[in-house]
Motif scaffolding. Sequence first.
Motif, PDB file in Angstrom:
ATOM      1  N   LEU A 171       5.946   2.341   9.362  1.00  0.00           N
ATOM      2  CA  LEU A 171       5.466   2.311   7.799  1.00  0.00           C
ATOM      3  C   LEU A 171       4.854   3.735   7.585  1.00  0.00           C
ATOM      4  N   ARG A 172       4.070   4.241   8.663  1.00  0.00           N
ATOM      5  CA  ARG A 172       3.798   5.747   8.390  1.00  0.00           C
ATOM      6  C   ARG A 172       4.599   6.797   8.246  1.00  0.00           C
ATOM      7  N   SER A 173       5.717   6.699   9.058  1.00  0.00           N
ATOM      8  CA  SER A 173       6.804   7.476   8.512  1.00  0.00           C
ATOM      9  C   SER A 173       7.477   7.702   7.189  1.00  0.00           C
ATOM     10  N   GLN A 174       6.955   6.468   6.370  1.00  0.00           N
ATOM     11  CA  GLN A 174       7.309   6.464   5.016  1.00  0.00           C
ATOM     12  C   GLN A 174       6.564   7.190   4.000  1.00  0.00           C
ATOM     13  N   GLU A 175       5.212   7.532   4.577  1.00  0.00           N
ATOM     14  CA  GLU A 175       4.430   8.207   3.691  1.00  0.00           C
ATOM     15  C   GLU A 175       4.826   9.711   3.276  1.00  0.00           C
ATOM     16  N   ARG A 176       4.299   9.995   2.108  1.00  0.00           N
ATOM     17  CA  ARG A 176       4.579  11.253   1.419  1.00  0.00           C
ATOM     18  C   ARG A 176       3.436  11.788   1.124  1.00  0.00           C
ATOM     19  N   HIS A 177       3.290  12.999   1.771  1.00  0.00           N
ATOM     20  CA  HIS A 177       1.927  13.537   1.708  1.00  0.00           C
ATOM     21  C   HIS A 177       1.756  14.485   0.391  1.00  0.00           C
ATOM     22  N   HIS A 178       2.856  14.806  -0.199  1.00  0.00           N
ATOM     23  CA  HIS A 178       2.786  15.368  -1.578  1.00  0.00           C
ATOM     24  C   HIS A 178       2.756  14.691  -2.730  1.00  0.00           C
ATOM     25  N   ASP A 179       2.858  13.335  -2.452  1.00  0.00           N
ATOM     26  CA  ASP A 179       2.600  12.496  -3.661  1.00  0.00           C
ATOM     27  C   ASP A 179       1.898  11.110  -3.350  1.00  0.00           C
ATOM     28  N   PRO A 180       0.451  11.270  -3.280  1.00  0.00           N
ATOM     29  CA  PRO A 180      -0.298  10.290  -2.985  1.00  0.00           C
ATOM     30  C   PRO A 180      -0.014   8.979  -3.616  1.00  0.00           C
ATOM     31  N   ARG A 181       0.592   8.745  -4.898  1.00  0.00           N
ATOM     32  CA  ARG A 181       0.718   7.737  -5.622  1.00  0.00           C
ATOM     33  C   ARG A 181       1.849   6.763  -4.711  1.00  0.00           C
ATOM     34  N   ALA A 182       2.693   7.464  -4.124  1.00  0.00           N
ATOM     35  CA  ALA A 182       3.924   6.919  -3.535  1.00  0.00           C
ATOM     36  C   ALA A 182       3.618   6.219  -2.168  1.00  0.00           C
ATOM     37  N   ASN A 183       2.514   6.580  -1.707  1.00  0.00           N
ATOM     38  CA  ASN A 183       2.128   6.083  -0.313  1.00  0.00           C
ATOM     39  C   ASN A 183       1.928   4.546  -0.519  1.00  0.00           C
ATOM     40  N   SER A 184       2.682   3.589  -0.633  1.00  0.00           N
ATOM     41  CA  SER A 184       2.715   2.039  -0.726  1.00  0.00           C
ATOM     42  C   SER A 184       3.766   1.572   0.155  1.00  0.00           C
ATOM     43  N   ALA A 185       3.803   1.388   1.152  1.00  0.00           N
ATOM     44  CA  ALA A 185       4.830   0.973   2.132  1.00  0.00           C
ATOM     45  C   ALA A 185       4.387  -0.435   2.437  1.00  0.00           C
ATOM     46  N   ASP A 186       5.346  -1.399   2.607  1.00  0.00           N
ATOM     47  CA  ASP A 186       4.767  -2.703   3.305  1.00  0.00           C
ATOM     48  C   ASP A 186       5.765  -3.059   4.378  1.00  0.00           C
ATOM     49  N   GLY A 187       5.232  -3.831   5.370  1.00  0.00           N
ATOM     50  CA  GLY A 187       6.114  -4.147   6.563  1.00  0.00           C
ATOM     51  C   GLY A 187       6.006  -5.559   6.633  1.00  0.00           C
ATOM     52  N   LEU A 188       6.744  -6.206   7.498  1.00  0.00           N
ATOM     53  CA  LEU A 188       7.067  -7.716   7.934  1.00  0.00           C
ATOM     54  C   LEU A 188       7.762  -7.572   9.108  1.00  0.00           C
ATOM     55  N   LEU A 189       7.111  -8.409  10.147  1.00  0.00           N
ATOM     56  CA  LEU A 189       7.687  -8.322  11.459  1.00  0.00           C
ATOM     57  C   LEU A 189       8.398  -9.881  11.369  1.00  0.00           C
ATOM     58  N   LEU A 190       9.715  -9.847  11.552  1.00  0.00           N
ATOM     59  CA  LEU A 190      10.398 -11.120  11.401  1.00  0.00           C
ATOM     60  C   LEU A 190      11.059 -11.523  12.864  1.00  0.00           C
ATOM     61  N   HIS A 191      10.656 -12.778  13.141  1.00  0.00           N
ATOM     62  CA  HIS A 191      11.180 -13.429  14.666  1.00  0.00           C
ATOM     63  C   HIS A 191      11.762 -14.577  14.206  1.00  0.00           C
TER      64      HIS A 191
END
Length: 53
Positions: free
Chosen positions: A32-52
């Motif tokens: 999830l941290r790898s999906q952050e965009r430091h140049h666009d603070p509004r785009a820093n919304s990634a969600d994650g789910l661990l599926l088993h």
Amino acid sequence: MIDTKFTNVHGPGWYREQSMKAGNVYQLCAYLRSQERHHDPRANSADGLLLHP
């Protein structure tokens, strides 16, 4: 982001019999941290789910 594990995601815990393995949680956080965009603070919304299954 959906991270699917086909192994046992639980292991012995400190305060209970079974607990989630910390490595799986840390890996999902790293994804999830790898999906952050430091140049666009509004785009820093990634969600994650661990599926088993």
